[in-house]
Design a protein around this motif. Structure first.
Motif, PDB file in Angstrom:
ATOM      1  N   SER A 237       0.826  -1.213   0.000  1.00 45.99           N
ATOM      2  CA  SER A 237       0.000   0.000   0.000  1.00 45.99           C
ATOM      3  C   SER A 237       0.856   1.256   0.000  1.00 45.99           C
ATOM      4  O   SER A 237       0.543   2.235  -0.680  1.00 45.99           O
ATOM      5  CB  SER A 237      -0.929   0.023   1.216  1.00 45.99           C
ATOM      6  OG  SER A 237      -1.866  -1.001   1.134  1.00 45.99           O
TER       7      SER A 237
ATOM      8  N   GLU B  76       2.312   1.668  -3.480  1.00 43.58           N
ATOM      9  CA  GLU B  76       1.279   2.130  -4.411  1.00 43.58           C
ATOM     10  C   GLU B  76       0.974   3.604  -4.206  1.00 43.58           C
ATOM     11  O   GLU B  76       0.728   4.336  -5.164  1.00 43.58           O
ATOM     12  CB  GLU B  76       0.019   1.280  -4.271  1.00 43.58           C
ATOM     13  CG  GLU B  76       0.188  -0.112  -4.844  1.00 43.58           C
ATOM     14  CD  GLU B  76      -0.980  -1.028  -4.551  1.00 43.58           C
ATOM     15  OE1 GLU B  76      -1.754  -0.761  -3.602  1.00 43.58           O
ATOM     16  OE2 GLU B  76      -1.118  -2.044  -5.272  1.00 43.58           O
ATOM     17  N   SER B  77       1.004   4.058  -2.964  1.00 47.47           N
ATOM     18  CA  SER B  77       0.780   5.484  -2.682  1.00 47.47           C
ATOM     19  C   SER B  77       1.897   6.329  -3.278  1.00 47.47           C
ATOM     20  O   SER B  77       1.651   7.404  -3.832  1.00 47.47           O
ATOM     21  CB  SER B  77       0.708   5.729  -1.177  1.00 47.47           C
ATOM     22  OG  SER B  77      -0.420   5.120  -0.631  1.00 47.47           O
TER      23      SER B  77
ATOM     24  N   ALA C  21       3.734   5.487  -5.840  1.00 46.62           N
ATOM     25  CA  ALA C  21       3.610   5.406  -7.296  1.00 46.62           C
ATOM     26  C   ALA C  21       2.501   6.311  -7.822  1.00 46.62           C
ATOM     27  O   ALA C  21       2.516   6.681  -8.991  1.00 46.62           O
ATOM     28  CB  ALA C  21       3.347   3.963  -7.716  1.00 46.62           C
ATOM     29  N   ASN C  22       1.544   6.678  -6.981  1.00 50.97           N
ATOM     30  CA  ASN C  22       0.454   7.562  -7.402  1.00 50.97           C
ATOM     31  C   ASN C  22       0.864   9.026  -7.462  1.00 50.97           C
ATOM     32  O   ASN C  22       0.070   9.866  -7.866  1.00 50.97           O
ATOM     33  CB  ASN C  22      -0.744   7.423  -6.455  1.00 50.97           C
ATOM     34  CG  ASN C  22      -1.522   6.170  -6.729  1.00 50.97           C
ATOM     35  OD1 ASN C  22      -1.511   5.652  -7.831  1.00 50.97           O
ATOM     36  ND2 ASN C  22      -2.191   5.675  -5.706  1.00 50.97           N
ATOM     37  N   ASN C  23       2.088   9.357  -7.044  1.00 51.65           N
ATOM     38  CA  ASN C  23       2.565  10.736  -7.051  1.00 51.65           C
ATOM     39  C   ASN C  23       3.304  10.999  -8.364  1.00 51.65           C
ATOM     40  O   ASN C  23       4.424  10.536  -8.548  1.00 51.65           O
ATOM     41  CB  ASN C  23       3.491  10.967  -5.855  1.00 51.65           C
ATOM     42  CG  ASN C  23       3.897  12.404  -5.709  1.00 51.65           C
ATOM     43  OD1 ASN C  23       3.645  13.222  -6.585  1.00 51.65           O
ATOM     44  ND2 ASN C  23       4.545  12.708  -4.611  1.00 51.65           N
ATOM     45  N   PRO C  24       2.713  11.743  -9.290  1.00 54.84           N
ATOM     46  CA  PRO C  24       3.330  11.943 -10.610  1.00 54.84           C
ATOM     47  C   PRO C  24       4.672  12.671 -10.564  1.00 54.84           C
ATOM     48  O   PRO C  24       5.493  12.495 -11.446  1.00 54.84           O
ATOM     49  CB  PRO C  24       2.307  12.781 -11.375  1.00 54.84           C
ATOM     50  CG  PRO C  24       1.126  12.925 -10.514  1.00 54.84           C
ATOM     51  CD  PRO C  24       1.441  12.392  -9.164  1.00 54.84           C
TER      52      PRO C  24
ATOM     53  N   ASN D 284       7.099  12.019  -8.782  1.00 57.99           N
ATOM     54  CA  ASN D 284       8.166  11.038  -8.588  1.00 57.99           C
ATOM     55  C   ASN D 284       8.557  10.322  -9.879  1.00 57.99           C
ATOM     56  O   ASN D 284       9.539   9.595  -9.904  1.00 57.99           O
ATOM     57  CB  ASN D 284       7.737   9.969  -7.574  1.00 57.99           C
ATOM     58  CG  ASN D 284       7.679  10.498  -6.171  1.00 57.99           C
ATOM     59  OD1 ASN D 284       8.376  11.431  -5.821  1.00 57.99           O
ATOM     60  ND2 ASN D 284       6.830   9.899  -5.358  1.00 57.99           N
TER      61      ASN D 284
ATOM     62  N   ALA E 213       9.639   5.021 -12.348  1.00 55.60           N
ATOM     63  CA  ALA E 213       8.315   4.422 -12.544  1.00 55.60           C
ATOM     64  C   ALA E 213       8.421   2.923 -12.811  1.00 55.60           C
ATOM     65  O   ALA E 213       7.686   2.126 -12.214  1.00 55.60           O
ATOM     66  CB  ALA E 213       7.590   5.116 -13.689  1.00 55.60           C
TER      67      ALA E 213
ATOM     68  N   GLN F 267       7.223   0.012 -10.112  1.00 55.71           N
ATOM     69  CA  GLN F 267       6.186  -0.917 -10.589  1.00 55.71           C
ATOM     70  C   GLN F 267       6.695  -2.353 -10.526  1.00 55.71           C
ATOM     71  O   GLN F 267       5.951  -3.264 -10.177  1.00 55.71           O
ATOM     72  CB  GLN F 267       5.747  -0.559 -12.010  1.00 55.71           C
ATOM     73  CG  GLN F 267       4.536  -1.337 -12.462  1.00 55.71           C
ATOM     74  CD  GLN F 267       3.336  -1.148 -11.546  1.00 55.71           C
ATOM     75  OE1 GLN F 267       2.978  -0.034 -11.198  1.00 55.71           O
ATOM     76  NE2 GLN F 267       2.713  -2.239 -11.143  1.00 55.71           N
TER      77      GLN F 267
END
Length: 111
Positions: free
Chosen positions: A53, A56-57, A59-62, A64, A79, A83
């Motif tokens: 989790s 994933e949080s 990875a949701n920050n563009p 980065n 990225a 992933q």
């Protein structure tokens, strides 16, 4: 060692406050200040779910997802790398055995 300390080991290098880490643990059905039980597959699986989790949080920050270059050091393909780690953790969680109390199968047909 508490569940909170075990999660900090799993996400070493990721800077989050203890309150944020506690929320991720509570979402994974773990008490942050309870003693970590390394013999429990369910505990270990929940720690990995909390770490997943967190990744994933992130990875949701563009912001980065850029490539960085500083002097002679570069951080690229963030990225793809994050992933890849997320996929590894998901695969690990899916293949982990569960404690005896959990069922490892489901009934497809019921008579």
């Amino acid at each position: 060692m508490t569940n909170l300390q075990r999660l900090q080991l799993e996400v070493k290098g990721i800077t989050l406050s203890q309150e944020e880490l506690s929320i991720y643990l509570m979402e994974a059905d773990l008490n942050p200040h309870q003693e970590y039980n390394p013999q429990s597959s369910t505990s270990k699986r929940s720690i990995y779910c909390a770490a997943l989790s967190i990744l994933e949080s992130i990875a949701n920050n563009p912001s980065n997802m850029k490539n960085y270059k500083e002097d002679d050091m570069s951080v690229s393909d963030f990225a793809e790398n994050i992933q890849s780690r997320i996929d590894q953790l998901e695969r690990k969680i899916r293949t982990m055995k569960r404690d005896e109390s959990d069922s490892n199968f489901f009934m497809l047909f019921n008579s």
